[in-house]
Design a protein around this motif. Structure first.
Motif, short mmCIF file in Angstrom:
data_model
loop_
_atom_site.label_atom_id
_atom_site.label_comp_id
_atom_site.label_asym_id
_atom_site.label_seq_id
_atom_site.Cartn_x
_atom_site.Cartn_y
_atom_site.Cartn_z
N UNK A 170 18.67 -20.49 -20.96
CA UNK A 170 19.41 -21.17 -19.88
C UNK A 170 20.00 -22.50 -20.39
N UNK A 178 21.42 -34.66 -19.34
CA UNK A 178 20.13 -34.25 -18.76
C UNK A 178 19.00 -34.44 -19.77
N UNK A 220 19.02 -33.01 -23.06
CA UNK A 220 18.90 -31.95 -24.07
C UNK A 220 19.71 -32.33 -25.31
N UNK A 226 18.55 -22.39 -11.18
CA UNK A 226 18.52 -22.68 -12.62
C UNK A 226 19.10 -24.05 -12.92
N UNK A 231 16.33 -26.31 -12.13
CA UNK A 231 15.25 -26.07 -13.09
C UNK A 231 15.52 -26.82 -14.40
N UNK A 232 16.78 -26.78 -14.86
CA UNK A 232 17.11 -27.47 -16.12
C UNK A 232 17.02 -28.98 -15.98
N UNK A 233 17.26 -29.46 -14.75
CA UNK A 233 17.21 -30.92 -14.55
C UNK A 233 15.77 -31.42 -14.48
#
Lengths: 360, 245
Positions: free
Chosen positions: A208, A223, A225, B103, B106-108
């Motif tokens: 994802x 964020x 990454x 999602x 979720x990624x945050x």
């Protein structure tokens, strides 16, 4: 259970489900319903190219990285087996050494290229991979003592998967129970396992993040990454799977040369398979690989059949001459890209979604 | 409440930013008080968005210092800035279109799994996100995408929130929900720096205010003072508008 095996990423279209079941059943039943070396070759090639195209899609479709060095890793896998068998003999130990050496070399090369060049713009990365792949292909041709040069390497594989090995003198459903059959199922089953593993990867939180980077790389960095790390990991994983595909291909063919695994023609084939099947959907690699390899394998025969009936008609007869098969193959792909801009799987899934009642 | 009395969580000192050949920020001095909502106002092209992006490291400051909780973060890469618990909501929303609403959130949530109590709290302000929980974010309406973008910054407690024009394109009822949400975040102890064009919205949310013009902060003070002083409003905001014409 089934959803778990497919990492909760089911086909989401009835038509696609039927197509996938037909492809799977066809691959498993090929030795019995289409006995003969040619159909087995096409079946094994479909299975290997599913892994090769899916691993390319992991990079292109899921992460948005354009690389032209993918077949280099495919070739490394195949040369790993070929060189190990030639130098050490056709034993399982030699195979294991070849597998480990090929995976190590691919990983190091992919990691090196990624860390040095994924910071630059996509087009520069693509150019760097093109240069590295060209250099590797030249090197493979030049190191003829190891690689067999332009002629390539004919080598033996362990007895269990060699055609000389026989399980039984009796035929089963018309198929000889020999090492070739074992090799075929080894290729198909391992390819299936590798495909499911890739499906697990793209549906994991890691997958994802890759999709997030592809969608909006600034935002994923904001964020927290680190895009370069994730892109490099994606590139390395794709290289590892392409190497494994090369290993399977070499075990099946018992031959490898620059034209078989390293050539840019194969790179173009892989790109076509991914685009026709549908980028960013691993199932696209399955549908694309089956369609492409069947068309490549049997289009000439179909034309021969058609030409036999219309060879007296001027122009039309010439157009359907078996030698024109590449023209028809090209036309088939142009049409499929025109009618399925998001690939066959993308189109089928979008159709299924449109028919589904939406929540309000 | 006095802005001067509150200790700044974020302080920019003489920050300059160049984007290619263009010199956008010309020595920005800005203090964002801890636990308060600071509004950053100014005409289009004044440098508000560039200020937020420079703090996030999306554009690097060419000179000056950016202190976050006493540490100079100028020159840090964007992921490292984000890992200091600084969330950024860009004007362009920057949602991940191919991922579902779930999602995206979720990624945050980088510290761990999604907290269902916190999600329910967010759904209270933005009920549409619950309705379209498993829908691809690309299929949401513009307003819903904006809400998702803001929800992503709220999904975990953060120390500093940088929000770029959150009210743009939103229906009045959603804007009211946003005002309540930002105040709830402030009550949680979150410091917020909000870029806004809509003075009405800004006056309802902000504790302190800074006005930018031509890449500099030309006024900083308490929001209540600016609301009460129409002449100052006309001079700061009207002046900019005039000069823009």
């Amino acid at each position: 259970m089934l959803a778990n095996i497919f990492s909760q990423d089911l086909p989401r279209s009835k038509v696609l489900t039927v197509i996938l079941v037909v492809i799977l059943a066809g691959l498993l039943a090929t030795p019995f319903i289409f006995p003969g070396a040619r159909s087995l070759n096409v079946g094994a090639k479909i299975a290997v190219f599913i892994v090769l195209a899916a691993s390319y899609d992991l990079m292109l479709g899921y992460t948005g990285i354009v690389s032209f060095a993918h077949t280099m890793c495919f070739g490394i896998g195949a040369y790993g087996i070929g060189i190990a068998s030639t130098q050490m003999g056709p034993t399982w130990t030699a195979m294991a050494v070849g597998v480990v050496a090929a995976l190590l070399l691919s990983t190091v090369l992919a990691l090196g290229i990624s860390l040095f060049s994924l910071r630059v713009r996509a087009i520069f990365f693509a150019m760097i991979t093109l240069a590295v792949a060209a250099a590797f292909m030249t090197m493979a041709s030049q190191l003829s003592d190891w690689t067999g040069g332009e002629d390539g390497l004919n080598f033996k594989v362990p007895e269990l998967i060699s055609p000389a090995f026989s399980l039984s003198d009796e035929k089963f459903l018309g198929a000889s129970l020999d090492g070739k059959l074992i090799a075929y199922y080894l290729v198909v089953v391992v390819s299936g396992g590798l495909f499911l593993l890739m499906l697990r990867i793209v549906n994991s939180p890691f997958g994802r993040v890759l999709m997030a980077i592809r969608d909006n790389d600034f935002r994923s960095e904001a964020l927290g990454y680190r895009n370069v790390i994730y892109r490099s990991l994606s590139s390395v994983l794709a290289a590892v799977f392409a190497t494994l595909a090369g290993i399977l291909y070499a075990l099946w063919l018992r031959y490898n040369g620059p034209g078989t695994t390293l050539s840019f023609d194969i790179m173009i084939d892989v790109l076509l398979i991914v685009v026709i099947g549908g980028m960013g959907t691993l199932y696209g690699a399955v549908v694309g690989s089956a369609l492409f390899n069947i068309a490549q394998g049997y289009l000439q025969d179909l034309l021969k059949l058609a030409h036999g009936n219309i060879d007296t008609i001027p122009v039309i007869g010439a157009l359907f001459h078996p030698d024109r098969w590449l023209f028809w193959l090209g036309l088939l792909f142009v049409l499929s890209i025109y009618f399925f801009p998001f690939g066959i799987v993308g189109k089928l899934r979008a159709g299924a979604l449109a028919r589904k009642p939406t929540a309000t | 409440m006095s802005a001067a009395a509150a200790e700044p969580l974020l302080a920019l000192e003489g920050v300059h930013t160049h984007i290619g050949p263009y010199h956008i920020l010309h020595g920005v001095d800005l203090a964002v008080a801890k636990g308060r909502i600071t509004m950053l106002l100014g005409r289009n092209g004044a440098g508000k968005t560039t200020t937020l992006r420079t703090v996030m490291g999306l554009w690097q400051a060419s000179a000056g210092a950016i202190h976050f909780d006493g540490r100079n973060i100028a020159g840090l890469a964007t992921p490292d800035v984000a890992r200091l618990d600084i969330a950024y909501v860009p004007e362009s929303m920057g949602i991940f279109s191919d991922l579902t609403v779930r999602e995206n959130l979720f990624l945050a949530a980088r510290k761990g799994p999604l907290d269902s109590a916190r999600l329910d709290w967010i759904f209270g302000f933005m009920p549409a996100l619950k309705t379209f929980w498993l829908q691809r974010a690309g299929l949401l309406s513009g307003g819903q995408k904006q809400m998702l973008s803001i929800a992503r910054a709220m999904v975990e407690p953060r120390r500093l929130l940088l929000v770029d024009e959150p009210s743009k394109g939103l229906a009045p009822v959603i804007i009211q929900n946003l005002i309540v949400a930002f105040k709830a975040l402030r009550a949680e102890g979150v410091t917020i720096l909000l870029v806004e064009q809509n003075f009405n919205f800004a006056s309802m949310v902000g504790d302190t205010v800074a006005v930018m013009d031509n890449g500099r902060v030309v006024h900083a003070g308490v929001m209540a003072d600016l609301i009460a002083d129409e002449a100052l409003q006309a001079r700061l905001l009207g002046l900019s508008l005039d000069s823009h014409q």
